[in-house]
Design an enzyme around this catalytic site. Structure first.
Site, short mmCIF file in Angstrom:
data_model
loop_
_atom_site.label_atom_id
_atom_site.label_comp_id
_atom_site.label_asym_id
_atom_site.label_seq_id
_atom_site.Cartn_x
_atom_site.Cartn_y
_atom_site.Cartn_z
N LYS A 6 -2.18 1.36 -5.72
CA LYS A 6 -1.84 0.09 -5.09
C LYS A 6 -0.98 0.43 -3.89
O LYS A 6 0.19 0.76 -4.04
CB LYS A 6 -1.05 -0.77 -6.09
CG LYS A 6 -1.69 -2.10 -6.38
CD LYS A 6 -0.91 -2.92 -7.36
CE LYS A 6 -0.99 -4.39 -7.03
NZ LYS A 6 -2.35 -4.91 -6.82
N ALA A 8 0.63 -0.11 0.14
CA ALA A 8 1.31 -1.19 0.84
C ALA A 8 0.28 -2.09 1.51
O ALA A 8 0.43 -3.30 1.60
CB ALA A 8 2.25 -0.61 1.89
N ALA A 10 -3.45 -1.53 1.17
CA ALA A 10 -4.76 -1.64 0.53
C ALA A 10 -4.67 -1.29 -0.95
O ALA A 10 -3.77 -0.58 -1.37
CB ALA A 10 -5.73 -0.68 1.22
N ILE A 12 -6.81 0.67 -3.94
CA ILE A 12 -7.83 1.70 -4.02
C ILE A 12 -8.37 1.73 -5.45
O ILE A 12 -7.60 1.88 -6.40
CB ILE A 12 -7.23 3.10 -3.70
CG1 ILE A 12 -6.45 3.09 -2.38
CG2 ILE A 12 -8.31 4.18 -3.74
CD1 ILE A 12 -7.29 3.13 -1.14
N LYS A 25 -11.97 0.75 -1.15
CA LYS A 25 -10.67 0.47 -0.51
C LYS A 25 -10.71 -0.92 0.09
O LYS A 25 -11.51 -1.20 0.98
CB LYS A 25 -10.40 1.52 0.58
CG LYS A 25 -9.11 1.26 1.37
CD LYS A 25 -8.73 2.41 2.30
CE LYS A 25 -7.44 2.11 3.06
NZ LYS A 25 -6.99 3.24 3.89
N ASP A 117 -1.17 7.69 11.33
CA ASP A 117 -0.45 7.58 10.05
C ASP A 117 -0.43 8.94 9.35
O ASP A 117 -0.90 9.09 8.22
CB ASP A 117 -1.12 6.52 9.17
CG ASP A 117 -0.25 6.12 7.98
OD1 ASP A 117 0.95 6.45 7.96
OD2 ASP A 117 -0.78 5.47 7.05
#
Ligand SMILES: Nc1ncnc2c1ncn2[C@@H]1O[C@H](COP(=O)(O)OP(=O)(O)O)[C@@H](O)[C@H]1O
Ligand SMILES: [Mg+2]
Length: 206
Positions: A6, A8, A10, A12, A25, A117
């Protein structure tokens, strides 16, 4: 459908897709955002992620295959890489893999892609290959300033999440990065990293 993470942004899940394990996702609705803006952002990140996952394969970045995309539902179904995220590996392994991670980031930048990211949880080691994931914030950019932002983020992650090994890991990262982008780009971009740090929004990381 089994929830495996879980995040922030998405959720999965592991699912089966044509008899193979796959990753589902789905970007979640953020109630604090204006709903029109929120659906636009989720759609845009899903599109970027699915496009760039495929694009970067052409110049040799290992990524999961994209099986299915639904922009309206901000959903991607992709190949599961059944390895371990780099942040879950031993410290000595992270130091060792930092050079390969530096090479992968160098290869992205050399081909005009900023990841956006760069954290150690966005690299998965499977059968001696490091896969790159989570391209939702990536951009096509040849701007040294954008590449420096990528380097600053991974440096910060090494410093905060992997403080004990920060120095050898960062050193190896830079060796790998430089071997791909060449000395001139390396000097330019690492100087910009120091500029970002000295602007004071971030404390300098040694
Ligand atoms: N294709 C994949 N194969 C295996 N694990 C995955 C895959 N995609 C995501 N994961 C797992 O789920 C986590 C979160 O996925 P990620 O795409 O990075 O989403 P977030 O935006 O929430 O960080 C990853 O760190 C990894 O552990
Ligand atoms: Mg991630």
């Amino acid at each position: 459908m089994k929830l495996i993470k879980k995040g922030a942004e998405a959720d999965i899940y592991q699912i089966t897709w044509n008899n193979n394990n796959a990753i589902f996702k789905i970007r979640k609705i953020k109630n604090y955002r204006n709903s029109l803006l929120d659906s636009k952002i989720r759609k845009q990140r899903t599109l970027k992620e699915s496009q760039i996952l495929s694009q970067v394969k052409s110049f040799g970045i290992p990524t999961p295959l994209v099986y299915f995309v639904n922009l309206k539902k901000s959903l991607i179904i992709m190949q599961e890489i059944p390895g371990k995220p780099v942040n879950d590996l031993s410290e000595s392994k992270i130091v060792e893999l930092s050079k390969e991670i530096g090479k992968l980031v160098g290869l992205l930048h050399k081909n005009g892609v900023m990841h956006g990211d760069l954290t150690t949880s966005n690299f998965i080691l499977f059968q001696n290959t490091v896969y790159v994931i989570d391209f939702g914030l990536s951009q096509n950019s040849i701007k040294p300033e954008d590449h420096a932002v990528d380097l600053r983020l991974i440096k910060e992650i090494l410093n905060s999440a992997h403080a004990k090994i920060m120095e050898p890991a960062w050193k190896n990262f830079l060796i790998g990065y430089k071997s791909i982008v060449g000395n001139a780009n390396y000097v330019k971009i690492t100087k910009l990293v120091l500029d970002i740090e000295s602007r004071g929004r971030y404390a300098a990381v040694v």
